[in-house]
Design a protein around this motif. Structure first.
Motif, PDB file in Angstrom:
ATOM      1  N   LYS B 173     -10.580  32.490  42.975  1.00  0.00           N
ATOM      2  CA  LYS B 173     -11.643  30.958  43.544  1.00  0.00           C
ATOM      3  C   LYS B 173     -10.546  29.728  43.059  1.00  0.00           C
ATOM      4  CE  LYS B 173     -16.287  29.491  42.916  1.00  0.00           C
ATOM      5  NZ  LYS B 173     -17.554  29.313  42.929  1.00  0.00           N
ATOM      6  N   TYR B 174      -9.867  29.811  42.508  1.00  0.00           N
ATOM      7  CA  TYR B 174      -9.136  28.153  42.063  1.00  0.00           C
ATOM      8  C   TYR B 174      -7.508  28.441  42.228  1.00  0.00           C
ATOM      9  CZ  TYR B 174     -14.435  27.313  41.109  1.00  0.00           C
ATOM     10  OH  TYR B 174     -15.370  26.752  40.377  1.00  0.00           O
ATOM     11  N   PHE B 175      -6.774  29.648  42.338  1.00  0.00           N
ATOM     12  CA  PHE B 175      -5.528  29.816  41.848  1.00  0.00           C
ATOM     13  C   PHE B 175      -5.435  30.504  43.549  1.00  0.00           C
ATOM     14  CE2 PHE B 175      -4.463  28.865  37.849  1.00  0.00           C
ATOM     15  CZ  PHE B 175      -5.247  28.588  37.663  1.00  0.00           C
ATOM     16  N   SER B 176      -4.126  30.320  43.877  1.00  0.00           N
ATOM     17  CA  SER B 176      -3.240  30.660  44.899  1.00  0.00           C
ATOM     18  C   SER B 176      -1.941  31.296  44.690  1.00  0.00           C
ATOM     19  CB  SER B 176      -3.605  29.899  45.850  1.00  0.00           C
ATOM     20  OG  SER B 176      -2.228  28.795  46.025  1.00  0.00           O
ATOM     21  N   CYS B 177      -1.799  32.578  44.702  1.00  0.00           N
ATOM     22  CA  CYS B 177      -0.151  33.138  43.824  1.00  0.00           C
ATOM     23  C   CYS B 177       0.606  32.731  44.883  1.00  0.00           C
ATOM     24  CB  CYS B 177      -0.936  34.467  43.862  1.00  0.00           C
ATOM     25  SG  CYS B 177       0.473  35.822  43.047  1.00  0.00           S
ATOM     26  N   ASN B 178       1.909  32.949  44.893  1.00  0.00           N
ATOM     27  CA  ASN B 178       3.040  32.877  45.804  1.00  0.00           C
ATOM     28  C   ASN B 178       4.337  33.739  44.748  1.00  0.00           C
ATOM     29  OD1 ASN B 178       5.252  33.018  47.127  1.00  0.00           O
ATOM     30  ND2 ASN B 178       4.864  30.389  46.803  1.00  0.00           N
ATOM     31  N   GLY B 179       4.193  35.564  44.733  1.00  0.00           N
ATOM     32  CA  GLY B 179       5.218  35.492  43.875  1.00  0.00           C
ATOM     33  C   GLY B 179       4.399  35.517  42.536  1.00  0.00           C
ATOM     34  N   GLN B 180       5.405  34.902  41.740  1.00  0.00           N
ATOM     35  CA  GLN B 180       5.613  34.678  40.084  1.00  0.00           C
ATOM     36  C   GLN B 180       4.670  33.178  39.749  1.00  0.00           C
ATOM     37  OE1 GLN B 180       6.656  36.553  37.490  1.00  0.00           O
ATOM     38  NE2 GLN B 180       6.670  38.375  38.760  1.00  0.00           N
ATOM     39  N   TYR B 182       1.500  30.322  40.530  1.00  0.00           N
ATOM     40  CA  TYR B 182      -0.038  30.133  40.815  1.00  0.00           C
ATOM     41  C   TYR B 182      -0.582  28.795  41.438  1.00  0.00           C
ATOM     42  CZ  TYR B 182       0.338  35.170  38.646  1.00  0.00           C
ATOM     43  OH  TYR B 182       0.671  36.305  38.566  1.00  0.00           O
ATOM     44  N   ALA B 183      -0.763  28.448  41.736  1.00  0.00           N
ATOM     45  CA  ALA B 183      -1.224  26.833  42.423  1.00  0.00           C
ATOM     46  C   ALA B 183      -2.327  26.687  42.124  1.00  0.00           C
ATOM     47  CB  ALA B 183       0.003  26.456  43.400  1.00  0.00           C
ATOM     48  N   LEU B 184      -2.732  25.805  41.913  1.00  0.00           N
ATOM     49  CA  LEU B 184      -4.317  25.929  41.902  1.00  0.00           C
ATOM     50  C   LEU B 184      -4.640  24.851  42.946  1.00  0.00           C
ATOM     51  CD1 LEU B 184      -5.119  23.844  38.229  1.00  0.00           C
ATOM     52  CD2 LEU B 184      -6.652  25.226  39.283  1.00  0.00           C
ATOM     53  N   ASN B 185      -6.004  25.286  43.546  1.00  0.00           N
ATOM     54  CA  ASN B 185      -5.853  24.292  44.654  1.00  0.00           C
ATOM     55  C   ASN B 185      -6.804  22.804  44.908  1.00  0.00           C
ATOM     56  OD1 ASN B 185      -8.722  24.491  43.933  1.00  0.00           O
ATOM     57  ND2 ASN B 185      -9.400  26.371  45.327  1.00  0.00           N
ATOM     58  N   ASN B 186      -6.611  22.090  46.036  1.00  0.00           N
ATOM     59  CA  ASN B 186      -6.775  20.595  45.576  1.00  0.00           C
ATOM     60  C   ASN B 186      -8.272  20.173  45.042  1.00  0.00           C
ATOM     61  OD1 ASN B 186      -4.058  20.430  46.293  1.00  0.00           O
ATOM     62  ND2 ASN B 186      -4.662  19.975  49.386  1.00  0.00           N
ATOM     63  N   ALA B 187      -8.947  21.446  45.278  1.00  0.00           N
ATOM     64  CA  ALA B 187     -10.057  20.419  44.525  1.00  0.00           C
ATOM     65  C   ALA B 187     -10.068  20.636  43.462  1.00  0.00           C
ATOM     66  CB  ALA B 187     -11.606  21.849  44.945  1.00  0.00           C
ATOM     67  N   VAL B 188      -9.518  21.150  43.045  1.00  0.00           N
ATOM     68  CA  VAL B 188      -9.567  21.187  41.469  1.00  0.00           C
ATOM     69  C   VAL B 188      -8.099  19.881  41.214  1.00  0.00           C
ATOM     70  CG1 VAL B 188      -8.211  22.033  38.885  1.00  0.00           C
ATOM     71  CG2 VAL B 188      -9.735  23.873  40.863  1.00  0.00           C
ATOM     72  N   LYS B 189      -6.956  20.162  41.315  1.00  0.00           N
ATOM     73  CA  LYS B 189      -6.472  19.019  41.189  1.00  0.00           C
ATOM     74  C   LYS B 189      -6.680  17.786  41.281  1.00  0.00           C
ATOM     75  CE  LYS B 189      -1.707  19.591  43.259  1.00  0.00           C
ATOM     76  NZ  LYS B 189      -1.092  19.704  43.879  1.00  0.00           N
ATOM     77  N   ASN B 190      -7.917  17.913  42.418  1.00  0.00           N
ATOM     78  CA  ASN B 190      -7.450  15.840  42.457  1.00  0.00           C
ATOM     79  C   ASN B 190      -8.931  15.827  41.393  1.00  0.00           C
ATOM     80  OD1 ASN B 190      -6.260  15.773  44.651  1.00  0.00           O
ATOM     81  ND2 ASN B 190      -7.628  16.403  46.307  1.00  0.00           N
ATOM     82  N   THR B 191      -9.873  16.154  40.603  1.00  0.00           N
ATOM     83  CA  THR B 191     -10.956  15.705  39.474  1.00  0.00           C
ATOM     84  C   THR B 191     -10.297  15.607  38.604  1.00  0.00           C
ATOM     85  OG1 THR B 191     -10.669  18.122  39.204  1.00  0.00           O
ATOM     86  CG2 THR B 191     -12.258  18.026  40.327  1.00  0.00           C
ATOM     87  N   VAL B 192      -8.915  15.225  38.085  1.00  0.00           N
ATOM     88  CA  VAL B 192      -8.489  15.320  36.833  1.00  0.00           C
ATOM     89  C   VAL B 192      -7.407  13.672  37.273  1.00  0.00           C
ATOM     90  CG1 VAL B 192      -6.791  15.643  34.966  1.00  0.00           C
ATOM     91  CG2 VAL B 192      -7.619  17.256  36.163  1.00  0.00           C
ATOM     92  N   LYS B 193      -6.999  12.333  36.418  1.00  0.00           N
ATOM     93  CA  LYS B 193      -6.982  11.374  36.845  1.00  0.00           C
ATOM     94  C   LYS B 193      -5.298  12.009  35.213  1.00  0.00           C
ATOM     95  CE  LYS B 193     -10.050   8.340  38.143  1.00  0.00           C
ATOM     96  NZ  LYS B 193     -10.539   8.149  38.314  1.00  0.00           N
ATOM     97  N   PHE B 194      -3.941  11.718  35.904  1.00  0.00           N
ATOM     98  CA  PHE B 194      -3.553  12.172  34.649  1.00  0.00           C
ATOM     99  C   PHE B 194      -2.823  10.362  34.224  1.00  0.00           C
ATOM    100  CE2 PHE B 194      -2.828  16.018  33.677  1.00  0.00           C
ATOM    101  CZ  PHE B 194      -3.062  16.831  35.386  1.00  0.00           C
ATOM    102  N   MET B 195      -2.381  10.549  33.180  1.00  0.00           N
ATOM    103  CA  MET B 195      -2.043   9.184  32.758  1.00  0.00           C
ATOM    104  C   MET B 195      -1.406   9.001  30.972  1.00  0.00           C
ATOM    105  SD  MET B 195      -5.123   7.513  31.449  1.00  0.00           S
ATOM    106  CE  MET B 195      -5.667   7.483  33.400  1.00  0.00           C
ATOM    107  N   LYS B 196       0.224   8.176  31.199  1.00  0.00           N
ATOM    108  CA  LYS B 196       0.416   8.450  29.766  1.00  0.00           C
ATOM    109  C   LYS B 196      -0.094   7.051  29.071  1.00  0.00           C
ATOM    110  CE  LYS B 196       5.389   6.797  28.131  1.00  0.00           C
ATOM    111  NZ  LYS B 196       6.964   6.675  27.790  1.00  0.00           N
TER     112      LYS B 196
END
Lengths: 474, 274, 130
Positions: B173-180, B182-196
């Motif tokens: 549901k949430y990943f797309s696989c490219n060989g070795q 695995y990329a998370l799809n945007n719906a999940v990516k966009n829910t997280v705010k990263f900061m230092k």
């Protein structure tokens, strides 16, 4: 602290809002004596965050006044009592003179708390008072606490009284034995050795433990003699004490006891057993050591240290047949196997080359990679061919390790294969290793053919020029 | 290859510098670790000694060298769905408790402190989606000391090691696989705010307030007791009353604080700000 | 049978540990109530033997916390403390302990109490005060 700020904090610590009270309690850590009483009141706040901040601030302010004002809390409910004890402990040495008066308190518990505090602070200018309590206090818990504290202070002059206390109730005798083991005055040895024949198993156990801390010939003799008289748990404890002293008699049962210690839950025991088994040259213990090493989760710092201790122990056996045999043993955990591979490489065990070569076909990347690294360290001719083959492995980590190993050895036969494979390499970090290896093997030849490669590789090669002793200019 | 050795005095200087700037404490026994991990950096920069490296750190004008140093001294082993028992309690126990409270308008705020390359905050996001909680009902903040790992986290592309614990339905549901990879799809990516964020310094946490849940797992082990107390005190201040703190299952607060009360669900311990 | 000994004094832990180990019990240790709770997260024990006075979380609070969680509330608790106070004893029982012993205490007394508690526990079918 500025008066205005202090006044504000003293107001805020009574505010309705808990966050404000907590912030004020935190801020008062920089306060002076005027902050102490409000902070002590805040220990009784109904909000845990405020209580915690108040406690920490009092721990920072320290001072005699703090201790003085905390003493009444020792008579309150257990939560406040324990909080006061934690703070006084943190205050440290300054508190100790103020605790003296508590040693004559009517309440047994208060006397004991005071002794425990002195024990934790590890400082006391009136040890004779503690000795008096050891001898005269009507309460056994207090006498035991006195013994414990005297031992911590290493108050040697109390040795005769501690020896006398060995005839006191079991609880007190136990603490007295521990104290004598801390002080390590040889005059106590005979009295302690006598306890090896005491009817109470607990006392015998404590005596065995105490003797083990003396680490003298007399101690070793006493315990070695006792092994034959003891069985089960007691025998085990005796062997443990001997192992701690670095003395491991080769008599039946010792190796088995040490193996049990090795596999037990207590790391201290395991550590003692490691040394004991190495001293006994018990090679069949290697399997168990590797098994334990293989079970650690190395992302935990504590495990990393233990792992290293085990690895060192196994290394001290040298290139043992048992160790090399583990390379073919499928029952060890995979991490354990990788450890064995590392060790035979570090030790440069030539006999491990055939099994290492077989491991190059393993499904586990780490096994292949570590095998290559170790083969590189061993530098045998058989190994060199396999290394050369591994520079074209599918896995980049494996390729990288093989290339590095060949570079380190400076293997001439690898030169052409390396030159060929460099054309096909895509990963930058592996390319770098190729370059370093080629420079090490034959810098002149490599650089003379640098034109065969693209600009990126040439630039990368240029970075390594100052490193080699070559006089070639690009 | 260069074989540099780290002198005792220089080790102490570097160790103290790291401690003052991050609270991370490196025990004496770990000197070899620093030596190994920093050797690579020295080689790359063509430095001749650890003393030269230390000077570089102290006098470099941007924070990059320092963050690279932090990176090198902490082990960043992390993966998706780490410590699943805790996550189950989070999803089945805590979420229902919190959503039961009066929060029709308020979003659920979660902070993954020391998120490393992002596996943890993204795991939480997927769990929330699976519970039927839509992205407009929650906010996930994720922070780390190292810009390198934060950049990697924002890319959200992972190798097979990181995803080895991801249940199959989530993978589909949430990943797309490219060989070795695995990329998370945007719906999940966009829910997280990263900061230092540096956990011992509360001045950089002003936007991290009123959290309902904080995850701070497997990072407290790097701090000594004093720094741990500071970090946990800061986390306490960032929590809402009634909010929860999760630390690593093998970690402990028992000599650290009384402010947070332990609460046990299915043998998993969380600490609550009551 | 596995027993957890909770006490902030190392000497006491050692002594009580020996009493139990020499009678065939497996023993695990904790330094205070909070430490105990944390360890019970991953370990399963048949009985908790706890001191009363400990920093960070004392024996009373430990008892209340264990009794509050359905997964831990059925572990029998034996309190072993220096407090020889009737009020404290009553408070301990009302918080949910199954036994209360005053130090100093012999190995035999502890062993006997443990046997009684376990027996009572299983015949009365779970968590009920003794």
């Amino acid at each position: 602290m500025h008066t205005a700020r202090l006044r504000k904090l003293l107001r805020d610590i009574n505010d309705e809002n808990a966050s404000k009270r907590r912030a004020a309690a935190e801020g008062l850590s920089q306060g002076d004596e005027r902050a102490i009483y409000p902070l002590i009141r805040a220990l009784k706040d109904n909000n845990f965050g405020v209580q915690d901040a108040a406690m920490r601030s009092l721990m920072e302010i320290k001072g005699e006044a703090t201790v003085y004002m905390l003493l009444p809390l020792l008579r309150e409910n257990s939560f406040l009592r324990n909080t006061a004890i934690m703070i006084i402990r943190e205050v440290g040495r300054i508190a100790v003179p103020l605790l003296h008066v508590l040693l004559d308190d009517r309440d047994d518990d208060i006397r004991k708390f005071a002794l425990d505090l002195i024990h934790d602070i590890q400082y006391c200018k009136y040890p004779e008072k503690l000795v008096q309590m050891l001898v005269e206090d009507p309460n056994a818990n207090v006498r035991a606490a006195a013994a414990k504290t005297i031992g911590m202070l290493q108050y040697d002059k109390a040795t005769p009284q501690l020896i006398k206390a060995l005839s006191d109730e079991e609880w007190v005798c136990f603490s007295a034995l521990e104290a004598l083991a801390c002080i390590k005055n040889d005059s106590a040895m005979d009295a302690i050795i006598e306890l090896l024949d005491n009817p109470s198993e607990t006392i015998r156990y404590a005596a065995i433990d105490a003797i083990g801390k003396f680490s003298s010939e007399k101690a070793v003799g006493a315990l070695t003699g006792h092994i034959t008289k003891a069985d089960g748990f007691e025998k085990f404890s005796t062997i443990k004490s001997l192992a701690r002293m670095g003395s491991v008699p080769s008599i039946p049962g010792v190796k088995e006891a040490l193996l049990e210690m090795l596999k037990g839950d207590d790391w201290e025991d395991t550590s003692v057993a490691l040394n004991g088994l190495v001293a006994l040259k018990a090679e069949d213990a290697i399997y168990h050591m590797i098994d334990i090493a293989g079970s650690f989760d190395l992302s935990e710092p504590v495990s990393e240290d233990r792992f290293i201790a085990i690895k060192k122990a196994v290394q001290s056996y040298g290139c043992s047949e048992h160790l090399i045999a583990l390379l073919n043993d499928d029952s060890i955990k995979y991490r354990g196997k990788v450890t064995v591979i590392e060790i035979v490489g570090d030790l440069k065990c030539k006999k491990s080359v055939p099994p290492l070569i077989a491991l190059l076909k393993s499904d586990f990347r780490d096994v292949r990679r570590t095998s290559i690294k170790s083969l590189g360290q061993i530098e045998s001719d058989e190994a060199k061919e396999c290394l050369i083959e591994a520079i074209s492995d599918d896995d980049s980590h494996v390729r990288k390790t093989a290339v590095t190993a060949l570079g380190k050895i400076g293997e001439m036969a690898a030169f052409e294969p390396l030159m060929r494979m460099l054309h096909n390499e895509n990963y930058n970090d592996v390319i770098e290793e190729f370059i370093i290896a080629l420079m090490n093997i034959n810098a002149a030849a490599f650089l003379s053919r640098i034109g065969e490669y693209n600009e990126d590789i040439q630039k990368l090669a240029a970075r390594y020029l100052p490193r080699c002793n070559s006089e070639i200019t690009c | 290859m260069l074989n540099l050795s780290l002198a005792e005095g220089t080790f102490k200087d570097i160790r103290d510098y790291i401690y003052d700037n991050s609270g991370i404490y490196i025990a004496d026994s770990k000197k070899y670790l620093i030596e190994n991990r920093l050797s690579r950096i020295l080689q790359e920069k063509n430095l001749q000694s650890f003393e030269d490296y230390f000077r570089l750190i102290k006098f470099s004008s941007n924070g990059n060298e320092l963050t690279r140093l932090f990176d090198a001294v902490t082990t960043n082993e992390t993966y998706f769905f780490r410590e699943p028992q805790q996550l189950t309690v989070f999803s089945d126990g805590i979420l229902s408790k919190l959503s039961g409270q009066n929060r029709i308008l308020k979003k659920l705020k979660i902070w993954s402190a020391a998120c490393s390359s992002g596996e943890e905050p993204y795991t939480l996001s997927m769990i929330l989606f699976e519970k039927g909680i839509s992205s407009d009902k929650f906010e996930i903040y994720a922070s780390d000391l190292s810009e390198g790992v934060l950049a990697s986290a924002k890319r959200a592309v992972y190798n097979s090691y990181s995803v080895r614990n991801v249940p199959e339905p989530y993978m589909k549901k949430y990943f797309s696989c490219n060989g070795q990879s695995y990329a998370l799809n945007n719906a999940v990516k966009n829910t997280v705010k990263f900061m230092k964020v540096n956990l011992i310094d509360n001045s950089n946490m002003s936007s991290l307030r009123c959290m309902d849940i904080i995850f701070c797992r497997n990072v407290l082990i790097y701090f000594d007791t004093k720094s741990k107390q500071k970090v946990v005190s800061n986390l306490y201040d960032s929590l809402n009353p009634g909010g929860y703190l999760f630390i690593g299952q093998s970690e402990s607060l028992h000599n650290v604080t009384r402010a947070l009360r332990p609460c046990v669900i299915n043998k998993v311990i969380m600490y609550q700000k009551v | 049978m596995k027993i957890m000994i909770v006490d902030d004094c190392q000497t006491t832990r050692k002594l009580l540990g020996h009493y139990l180990k020499s009678r065939g019990y497996t023993v695990v240790f904790a330094e205070n109530g909070l430490d105990a709770i944390e360890k019970l997260g991953t370990d399963t024990v048949n009985l908790v033997m706890t001191d009363l006075n400990m920093p960070y979380m004392d024996g009373m609070e430990l008892t209340r916390t264990l009794r509050a969680d359905p997964n831990l509330s059925d572990i029998p608790i034996l309190m072993v403390t220096t407090e020889n106070d009737e009020e404290e004893r009553e408070k301990a029982y009302s918080n949910g302990v199954n036994g209360y012993l005053v130090k100093p205490v012999t190995g035999d007394a502890i062993a006997q109490n443990i046997k009684n508690i376990i027996k009572q526990f299983f015949t009365q079918g779970g968590m009920q005060n003794g």
